[in-house]
Design a protein around this motif. Structure first.
Motif, short mmCIF file in Angstrom:
data_model
loop_
_atom_site.label_atom_id
_atom_site.label_comp_id
_atom_site.label_asym_id
_atom_site.label_seq_id
_atom_site.Cartn_x
_atom_site.Cartn_y
_atom_site.Cartn_z
N ALA A 16 19.62 8.87 -10.87
CA ALA A 16 20.49 8.70 -12.05
C ALA A 16 21.89 9.20 -11.72
CB ALA A 16 19.92 9.49 -13.22
N SER A 17 22.85 8.80 -12.53
CA SER A 17 24.21 9.30 -12.37
C SER A 17 24.23 10.78 -12.75
CB SER A 17 25.18 8.52 -13.26
OG SER A 17 24.90 8.83 -14.63
N PRO A 18 25.18 11.54 -12.20
CA PRO A 18 25.26 12.97 -12.56
C PRO A 18 25.41 13.19 -14.06
CG PRO A 18 26.57 12.55 -10.61
CD PRO A 18 26.12 11.20 -11.13
N GLY B 266 0.83 -1.20 0.00
CA GLY B 266 0.00 0.00 0.00
C GLY B 266 0.87 1.25 0.00
N CYS B 267 1.98 1.20 -0.72
CA CYS B 267 3.01 2.25 -0.67
C CYS B 267 3.05 3.06 -1.96
CB CYS B 267 4.37 1.61 -0.42
SG CYS B 267 5.67 2.82 -0.18
N TRP B 268 2.93 4.36 -1.83
CA TRP B 268 2.93 5.24 -3.00
C TRP B 268 4.25 6.01 -3.14
CZ3 TRP B 268 -0.22 5.68 1.22
CH2 TRP B 268 0.01 6.75 2.07
N ARG B 269 5.29 5.63 -2.42
CA ARG B 269 6.60 6.27 -2.53
C ARG B 269 7.58 5.27 -3.14
NH1 ARG B 269 4.94 7.84 2.93
NH2 ARG B 269 4.43 10.06 2.87
N TRP B 270 8.13 5.63 -4.30
CA TRP B 270 9.01 4.71 -5.02
C TRP B 270 10.33 5.40 -5.34
CZ3 TRP B 270 5.36 3.03 -9.59
CH2 TRP B 270 4.15 2.54 -9.07
N LEU B 271 11.43 4.71 -5.10
CA LEU B 271 12.74 5.15 -5.56
C LEU B 271 13.17 4.18 -6.66
CD1 LEU B 271 15.44 6.98 -4.56
CD2 LEU B 271 16.22 4.63 -4.42
N LEU B 272 13.38 4.69 -7.87
CA LEU B 272 13.79 3.87 -9.00
C LEU B 272 15.22 4.24 -9.36
CD1 LEU B 272 10.56 4.02 -11.21
CD2 LEU B 272 11.08 2.57 -9.23
N ASP B 273 16.15 3.32 -9.08
CA ASP B 273 17.57 3.55 -9.29
C ASP B 273 17.94 3.11 -10.70
OD1 ASP B 273 20.34 3.61 -9.29
OD2 ASP B 273 20.52 2.72 -7.29
N LEU B 274 18.28 4.08 -11.54
CA LEU B 274 18.58 3.83 -12.95
C LEU B 274 20.07 3.85 -13.25
CD1 LEU B 274 15.99 6.40 -14.36
CD2 LEU B 274 15.58 4.04 -13.66
N ASP C 121 12.30 13.64 -25.77
CA ASP C 121 10.91 13.50 -25.32
C ASP C 121 10.68 12.25 -24.48
OD1 ASP C 121 9.97 15.83 -26.37
OD2 ASP C 121 9.15 14.92 -28.18
N SER C 122 11.50 11.23 -24.67
CA SER C 122 11.26 9.98 -23.95
C SER C 122 12.31 9.71 -22.87
CB SER C 122 11.22 8.82 -24.94
OG SER C 122 12.39 8.80 -25.72
N SER C 123 13.17 10.67 -22.58
CA SER C 123 14.19 10.43 -21.57
C SER C 123 13.59 10.51 -20.17
CB SER C 123 15.33 11.45 -21.70
OG SER C 123 14.90 12.71 -21.25
N VAL C 124 14.28 9.90 -19.22
CA VAL C 124 13.83 9.95 -17.83
C VAL C 124 13.79 11.39 -17.34
CG1 VAL C 124 14.47 9.35 -15.46
CG2 VAL C 124 14.57 7.63 -17.25
N ALA C 125 14.74 12.21 -17.77
CA ALA C 125 14.75 13.62 -17.36
C ALA C 125 13.46 14.32 -17.79
CB ALA C 125 15.96 14.34 -17.95
N LEU D 105 13.83 13.90 -10.58
CA LEU D 105 15.10 13.28 -10.93
C LEU D 105 16.16 13.70 -9.91
CD1 LEU D 105 16.74 11.63 -13.03
CD2 LEU D 105 17.14 13.79 -14.24
N PHE D 106 16.93 12.73 -9.42
CA PHE D 106 17.94 12.99 -8.40
C PHE D 106 19.25 12.33 -8.78
CE2 PHE D 106 13.88 13.19 -6.32
CZ PHE D 106 13.99 14.33 -5.53
N THR D 107 20.35 12.92 -8.32
CA THR D 107 21.67 12.29 -8.43
C THR D 107 22.19 11.90 -7.05
OG1 THR D 107 22.75 14.45 -8.35
CG2 THR D 107 22.27 13.53 -10.55
N ASP D 108 21.47 12.30 -6.01
CA ASP D 108 21.84 12.02 -4.63
C ASP D 108 20.72 11.21 -3.96
OD1 ASP D 108 23.49 12.63 -2.13
OD2 ASP D 108 21.51 13.41 -1.58
N GLU D 109 21.05 10.03 -3.49
CA GLU D 109 20.03 9.14 -2.92
C GLU D 109 19.39 9.72 -1.67
OE1 GLU D 109 19.39 4.37 -2.07
OE2 GLU D 109 21.16 5.07 -3.16
N ALA D 110 20.17 10.37 -0.81
CA ALA D 110 19.61 10.97 0.41
C ALA D 110 18.59 12.05 0.06
CB ALA D 110 20.72 11.54 1.28
#
Length: 134
Positions: free
Chosen positions: A90-92, A45-53, A101-105, A121-126
């Motif tokens: 994502a990596s920096p 029942g979780c709506w918070r997702w971290l997707l590490d690409l 148009d179809s990029s994660v960014a 979009l994040f480059t820092d996991e924290a």
């Protein structure tokens, strides 16, 4: 059980679902992986997702963008008590690359709360976890 090149870890302490792609994948594996993430999120029942690409190459195609916008994201509307928050990690270098148009960014810049989701979009996991907790 197929893994789709993906490691999915429920984190009830956050609460979040953390999904990390471990290798290069096909577009079919990407679709299957997103549905596996959805199933894990439903179970919690979780709506918070971290997707590490960070270990996966960009799969930027118009077909993928269409699938995300017309098949996957519409499944999120009203599914949980709050809009799904998807933090893409994502990596920096990848985060700085020109957005198509179809990029994660680009996908992450198109949060649509009325359509059931917010993305960033994040480059820092924290920082990603901090945003997910908002």
């Amino acid at each position: 059980m197929p893994d789709f090149g993906l490691d999915i870890t429920p984190r009830p302490d956050l609460p979040a679902v953390v999904a990390r792609w471990q290798r290069e994948i096909s577009e079919t594996e990407l679709h299957d992986g997103y549905f596996a993430i959805l199933a894990a999120a439903d179970a919690l029942g979780c709506w918070r997702w971290l997707l590490d690409l960070r270990r996966r190459e960009e799969l930027a195609t118009p077909a993928l963008t269409y699938w995300m916008n017309h098949d996957f994201f519409p499944r999120l509307v009203g599914r949980y008590p709050a809009p799904v928050r998807i933090a893409f990690l994502a990596s920096p270098l990848r985060a700085q690359q020109q957005a198509s148009d179809s990029s994660v960014a680009t996908i992450s810049a198109k949060s649509r709360i009325e359509q059931g989701y917010l993305t960033a979009l994040f480059t820092d996991e924290a920082a990603a976890y901090q945003w997910l907790a908002e």
